[in-house]
Motif scaffolding. Structure first.
Motif, PDB file in Angstrom:
ATOM      1  N   ASN A  20       0.867  -1.171   0.000  1.00 48.68           N
ATOM      2  CA  ASN A  20       0.000   0.000   0.000  1.00 48.68           C
ATOM      3  C   ASN A  20       0.909   1.228   0.000  1.00 48.68           C
ATOM      4  O   ASN A  20       1.860   1.296   0.785  1.00 48.68           O
ATOM      5  N   PRO A  73       0.868  -5.244   3.416  1.00 48.94           N
ATOM      6  CA  PRO A  73      -0.378  -5.764   4.005  1.00 48.94           C
ATOM      7  C   PRO A  73      -0.179  -6.611   5.263  1.00 48.94           C
ATOM      8  O   PRO A  73      -1.003  -6.564   6.178  1.00 48.94           O
ATOM      9  N   THR A  95     -14.326  -2.520   2.773  1.00 49.67           N
ATOM     10  CA  THR A  95     -14.928  -2.534   1.435  1.00 49.67           C
ATOM     11  C   THR A  95     -14.995  -3.938   0.841  1.00 49.67           C
ATOM     12  O   THR A  95     -15.805  -4.186  -0.044  1.00 49.67           O
ATOM     13  N   LEU A 105      -7.801 -11.335   3.659  1.00 50.37           N
ATOM     14  CA  LEU A 105      -7.427 -10.003   3.208  1.00 50.37           C
ATOM     15  C   LEU A 105      -8.600  -9.069   3.472  1.00 50.37           C
ATOM     16  O   LEU A 105      -9.728  -9.356   3.075  1.00 50.37           O
ATOM     17  N   HIS A 107      -9.903  -5.296   2.876  1.00 51.33           N
ATOM     18  CA  HIS A 107      -9.732  -4.074   2.100  1.00 51.33           C
ATOM     19  C   HIS A 107     -10.517  -2.981   2.823  1.00 51.33           C
ATOM     20  O   HIS A 107     -11.678  -3.182   3.170  1.00 51.33           O
ATOM     21  N   VAL A 143      -8.223   2.592  -1.493  1.00 54.44           N
ATOM     22  CA  VAL A 143      -8.459   1.402  -0.673  1.00 54.44           C
ATOM     23  C   VAL A 143      -7.117   0.742  -0.373  1.00 54.44           C
ATOM     24  O   VAL A 143      -6.293   0.560  -1.272  1.00 54.44           O
ATOM     25  N   THR A 145      -5.086  -2.627   1.510  1.00 51.38           N
ATOM     26  CA  THR A 145      -5.280  -4.051   1.775  1.00 51.38           C
ATOM     27  C   THR A 145      -4.447  -4.453   2.989  1.00 51.38           C
ATOM     28  O   THR A 145      -3.264  -4.128   3.066  1.00 51.38           O
TER      29      THR A 145
END
Length: 181
Positions: A20, A73, A95, A105, A107, A143, A145
């Motif tokens: 990210n 992540p 999300t 995972l 998000h 977004v 993760t």
């Protein structure tokens, strides 16, 4: 390369899910280095652990400036009542949840502007996805993760607090893309 990428391209290319990345303002407050990530009235302010400064010592030359911040992540975790305030992304809206057996995972939305450079265009190698990244940068937010241990997954649209192990923050020059070592 994975743990200590030399530049934004390598940081974004190595790993799945990808690192990210967002713009952040690096600053010092009462002797503590911090990075503010996000826009609006309440950016997320993370305390930068000494381990990150040790790995990226040149970031201290960027005090008061915008840098590119990388967050893998696997260094996120579900925050709880014992998690120190300086390492929490509070109230993140989920999300998407991907249950993958040995991991999940998560998000979640942020107000963090994405990094948009030619290096990122090369790393993404998908013109439509790059255009979406440019749109996100104009509008603000993206977004992120997080990789969590399997367990009790949050629901989509649920707001959760997400912790980050800030000793694993990565810092890059936003314009040139090189690691701030």
């Amino acid at each position: 390369l994975y743990d200590n990428p030399d530049n934004l391209f390598v940081g974004g290319f190595m790993g799945s899910p990808a690192m990210n990345m967002a713009e952040g303002t690096f600053h010092k407050d009462n002797g503590q280095y911090r990075v503010s990530i996000g826009t609006g009235d309440e950016p997320t302010i993370l305390d930068v652990a000494d381990g990150a400064i040790d790995r990226y010592p040149r970031v201290t030359e960027y005090e008061g400036k915008t840098v590119a911040v990388g967050m893998r992540p696997e260094h996120f975790f579900p925050a709880d009542g014992q998690t120190p305030k300086g390492i929490i992304w509070p109230g993140r809206r989920v999300t998407l949840v991907e249950m993958l057996g040995a991991e999940m995972l998560i998000h979640f939305g942020t107000s963090a502007p994405p990094i948009v450079t030619e290096d990122m265009r090369e790393a993404i190698d998908d013109e439509e996805a790059f255009e979406d990244l440019q749109r996100q940068a104009r509008e603000g937010g993206q977004v992120f993760t997080a990789r969590f241990e399997p367990g009790n997954p949050p629901k989509v649209d649920q707001k959760i607090d997400v912790g980050f192990r800030t000793e694993y923050l990565h810092f890059f020059d936003k314009e040139e893309g090189h690691a701030l070592r």
